[in-house]
Design a protein around this motif. Structure first.
Motif, PDB file in Angstrom:
ATOM      1  N   LEU A  54       0.804  -1.223   0.000  1.00 47.97           N
ATOM      2  CA  LEU A  54       0.000   0.000   0.000  1.00 47.97           C
ATOM      3  C   LEU A  54       0.839   1.276   0.000  1.00 47.97           C
ATOM      4  O   LEU A  54       0.283   2.371   0.051  1.00 47.97           O
ATOM      5  CB  LEU A  54      -0.920   0.013   1.222  1.00 47.97           C
ATOM      6  N   LYS A 105       2.868   4.475  -1.131  1.00 50.75           N
ATOM      7  CA  LYS A 105       2.691   5.404  -2.242  1.00 50.75           C
ATOM      8  C   LYS A 105       4.035   6.004  -2.656  1.00 50.75           C
ATOM      9  O   LYS A 105       4.980   6.037  -1.868  1.00 50.75           O
ATOM     10  CB  LYS A 105       1.734   6.535  -1.847  1.00 50.75           C
ATOM     11  N   ASN A 106       4.079   6.470  -3.888  1.00 54.75           N
ATOM     12  CA  ASN A 106       5.271   7.173  -4.352  1.00 54.75           C
ATOM     13  C   ASN A 106       5.371   8.539  -3.670  1.00 54.75           C
ATOM     14  O   ASN A 106       4.365   9.222  -3.469  1.00 54.75           O
ATOM     15  CB  ASN A 106       5.231   7.361  -5.868  1.00 54.75           C
ATOM     16  N   THR A 107       6.577   8.916  -3.309  1.00 52.22           N
ATOM     17  CA  THR A 107       6.779  10.219  -2.687  1.00 52.22           C
ATOM     18  C   THR A 107       6.618  11.329  -3.720  1.00 52.22           C
ATOM     19  O   THR A 107       6.802  11.114  -4.918  1.00 52.22           O
ATOM     20  CB  THR A 107       8.169  10.303  -2.049  1.00 52.22           C
ATOM     21  N   TYR A 108       6.288  12.499  -3.228  1.00 52.66           N
ATOM     22  CA  TYR A 108       6.111  13.664  -4.100  1.00 52.66           C
ATOM     23  C   TYR A 108       6.400  14.913  -3.283  1.00 52.66           C
ATOM     24  O   TYR A 108       6.269  14.916  -2.052  1.00 52.66           O
ATOM     25  CB  TYR A 108       4.685  13.717  -4.665  1.00 52.66           C
ATOM     26  N   TYR A 132       5.180   9.123   9.230  1.00 50.04           N
ATOM     27  CA  TYR A 132       5.233   8.244   8.068  1.00 50.04           C
ATOM     28  C   TYR A 132       6.254   7.151   8.324  1.00 50.04           C
ATOM     29  O   TYR A 132       7.102   7.233   9.225  1.00 50.04           O
ATOM     30  CB  TYR A 132       5.613   9.017   6.800  1.00 50.04           C
ATOM     31  N   LYS A 142       9.218   5.718  -1.692  1.00 48.95           N
ATOM     32  CA  LYS A 142       7.909   5.209  -1.309  1.00 48.95           C
ATOM     33  C   LYS A 142       7.735   5.363   0.200  1.00 48.95           C
ATOM     34  O   LYS A 142       8.679   5.183   0.963  1.00 48.95           O
ATOM     35  CB  LYS A 142       7.737   3.735  -1.716  1.00 48.95           C
ATOM     36  N   SER A 147       1.745   6.547   4.844  1.00 48.55           N
ATOM     37  CA  SER A 147       1.309   7.685   5.647  1.00 48.55           C
ATOM     38  C   SER A 147       0.633   7.209   6.923  1.00 48.55           C
ATOM     39  O   SER A 147       0.308   6.033   7.097  1.00 48.55           O
ATOM     40  CB  SER A 147       0.359   8.573   4.837  1.00 48.55           C
TER      41      SER A 147
END
Length: 650
Positions: A46, A48-51, A426, A433, A436
């Motif tokens: 689950l 997510k890609n960091t941004y 986090y 990745k 959260s």
């Protein structure tokens, strides 16, 4: 015509749901615990890609300005550092660093501090601090660069880290776009990296008025070398005796160079964990990762447990999730579920490392000292792919490291306020990745959800078993019902005393522990009506114990979530399966013997020494497991005020 009787009032839906859950507490416990463990295993899937959340950062939007001239000067600085004689570097290294800072036009001062160590009572260390005032700033914000080094003996790696910082520092003295002051802290780390940085931060945020001799709360007597610093000709120009300050720290970067790695390219390791699970804003890690990968071509790594990469059980779990993802995509291509088994193992190993170091509560580097003052900071450890034994390779390495730091400084310089857009809570599964807080809280909530339900079920069953007079016919019956309804206070008193004993064991010396333990355990407070408590009232006692565990885990999740997560994995099965061992042995049934065996195993694993040996052996190998390692671990938890220490004592 007789009046019809009013129908019986129906209970509210929430009350009916609570009664249903309490009456089916066993099923609810099994389902919630299984779902909690499954949710924990699903976290790498689950992720997510960091941004970059803050648009003002704009990493990589400008071309690097670090020139070959800056690299040449940094190379000369490095050669001068490595050329110092070992016996004279205690004072000369600080003098040399201060002279190079002063030649660039920076404001320089020495920070003398006394290392807080019992073995170094008369020792004195000196940090060298250089400050560049921003031409476009108002002096209210600053960016900190930290380079720890061992002043008596500077090796090549420390000289390279100092040279990288010097190249960036040299560039920043000439640029016109700088809006935040730059502080370069050359930390004297001969007695520890964290100690030198923490001492400087303490004096930075707690002003001390006076000259060079009055800095710090302790008096150092071995300071002849440092008085020579004050008497040198450099001090007549840009070096002051007073402690210099800049503005509020926006971010801090600790720059380190380690030995040669086994990868095919230069690598960058990021360390972010601070005390009690505190983490910097995720945007700071994101811009470092983006600039390192897409601008300098570095291989970015996050600490992980290498032993998990060879785990057969973890590979089986990864293959199962990969197969489920394949089936889901075959049914609907838009269902993006599942990752390759190799990526799952890598993510799980990194996630376990992130969870462990956050739960441990001990900083993974000197950057942890900044988080105590709510400053976002990370440690960047750069490792070359080959030995830096020639000038060409050293120049290339200095250029890549310097341009990386330049890009990060330029992005932070664009900020108009502190980091706030991205996450502070986090878990990392890779440099790009993350998981959260809204996702990993699900696993914790599912694990602790059975505790209040089982506690309510046990209390209800105990009241039904003992029974109360439905309609009291006399004052004696009413008094008996009141006493019966307040019997939980006796169990609560026992639980409270046991927890107080845990606090005493954690805080008092060994000889006091024995006396207090004998007094408390030998007193009638605990053992009054012990036989009756064991035979009839163990259900209420277990209910109070589970309630205390639930409250403690919820409070710990606020202090250190990772510690609460690991604590839930250990405590929840133990609390749910706890049953009087003597009753199970007397029952002489397969169910009773199985439950007794599970209680013994869980009690052994939940014991702090056993838990330490099992976890350390599983992650690092059983070769390094011994009693001294456990006591050193306990001492470090106490020294760092780790919240995990509460589990061990209580």
């Amino acid at each position: 015509m007789a009046e019809s009787e009013n129908p019986k009032a129906r209970r509210r839906p929430l009350v009916r749901l609570g009664i249903f859950l309490i009456s089916h507490s066993l099923l609810v416990s099994v389902v919630c615990c299984a779902a909690g463990v499954l949710a924990l295993l699903l976290l790498p899937v689950l992720a997510k890609n960091t941004y970059v959340s803050e648009n003002a950062l704009m990493p990589g939007s400008a071309n690097p300005m670090l020139s070959s001239l800056d690299i040449t000067e940094a190379h000369r600085f490095m050669n001068d550092l490595t050329g110092l004689k070992t016996g004279d570097t205690v004072g000369e290294s600080s003098t040399l660093i201060a002279r190079y800072m002063s030649d660039l036009g920076a404001e320089v001062n020495y920070h003398k501090f006394h290392p807080q160590s019992e073995n170094n009572i008369c020792s004195c260390c000196v940090n060298t601090v250089g400050i560049i005032r921003a031409p476009r700033g108002d002096g209210k914000e600053a960016i900190v660069l930290v380079t720890p080094y061992n002043s008596p003996k500077i090796d090549l790696d420390e000289a390279l880290s100092l040279a990288i910082a010097y190249s960036v520092f040299s560039l920043l003295t000439r640029v016109t776009w700088l809006a935040k002051d730059i502080i370069w802290l050359a930390a004297d780390s001969r007695y520890g990296e964290y100690a030198s940085v923490s001492a400087w931060l303490r004096d930075y945020h707690m002003p001390v008025f006076g000259g060079f001799e009055k800095l710090g709360s302790e008096i150092c007597y071995e300071s002849n070398a440092h008085y020579r610093l004050k008497e040198s000709p450099i001090t007549e120009r840009n070096i002051s005796d007073d402690f210099r300050r800049a503005g509020t720290m926006a971010a801090a970067l600790v720059i380190k160079v380690s030995g040669r790695n086994k990868q095919a390219d230069d690598t960058l390791s990021i360390y972010a964990e601070a005390s009690n699970g505190q983490m910097p804003n995720l945007d700071l890690i994101n811009i470092v990762n983006y600039l390192a990968v897409h601008r300098q071509g570095l291989l970015v790594k996050i600490e992980n447990f290498l032993s998990l990469l060879d785990s057969k059980y973890l590979r089986i779990v990864g293959e199962v999730f990969e197969s489920v993802g394949y089936i889901a995509r075959s049914l609907n291509p838009q269902w993006k579920f599942g990752i390759p088994a190799a990526d799952y193992m890598e993510g799980a190993a990194t996630l376990a490392s992130s969870l462990y170091y956050q739960a441990l509560g001990i900083p993974t580097g000197p950057h942890g000292a900044f988080r105590d003052y709510q400053v976002d900071a990370i440690t960047l450890e750069i490792s070359p792919k080959a030995f830096l034994n020639n000038k060409v390779r050293q120049t290339e390495f200095l250029q890549r490291g310097g341009r990386l730091i330049e890009g990060v400084v330029r992005s932070v310089n664009n900020l108009l306020e502190k980091f706030h857009q991205s996450f502070f809570l986090y878990l990392l599964t890779s440099p790009s990745k993350f998981v959260s807080v809204g996702v990993y809280m699900i696993a914790f909530a599912l694990l602790v959800a059975p505790l209040p339900i089982v506690a309510a079920s046990l209390y209800s069953d105990a009241n039904k078993k003992h029974g109360t007079t439905p309609s009291p016919k006399s004052a004696d019956d009413e008094h008996r019902n009141i006493l019966q309804s307040w019997k939980w206070l006796y169990a609560a008193k026992q639980v409270f005393i046991i927890h107080c004993l845990g606090v005493i064991v954690s805080l008092l010396p060994d000889w006091i522990i024995k006396i207090v333990t004998w007094i408390i355990l030998g007193s009638p407070i605990i053992y009054a009506d012990a036989a009756q408590s064991q035979k009839r009232e163990w259900g209420i006692l277990k209910s109070m114990t589970i309630s205390a565990a639930f409250i403690g885990l919820c409070l710990m999740s606020v202090i250190n979530f990772a510690a609460a997560e690991i604590g839930a994995l250990l405590l929840v099965p133990m609390c749910l399966l706890a049953h009087p061992l003597r009753q199970d042995l007397r029952a002489r049934s397969l169910k009773a013997f199985t439950r007794a065996a599970c209680n013994l195993v869980l009690g052994f694993i939940g014991c702090p020494p056993a838990a330490f040996f099992v976890l350390k052996g599983a992650f690092e190998g059983f070769e390094s497991v011994n009693i001294s390692a456990f006591w050193n671990w306990i001492a470090s938890l106490w020294a760092w005020n780790s919240a995990t220490y509460l589990y061990i004592g209580i």
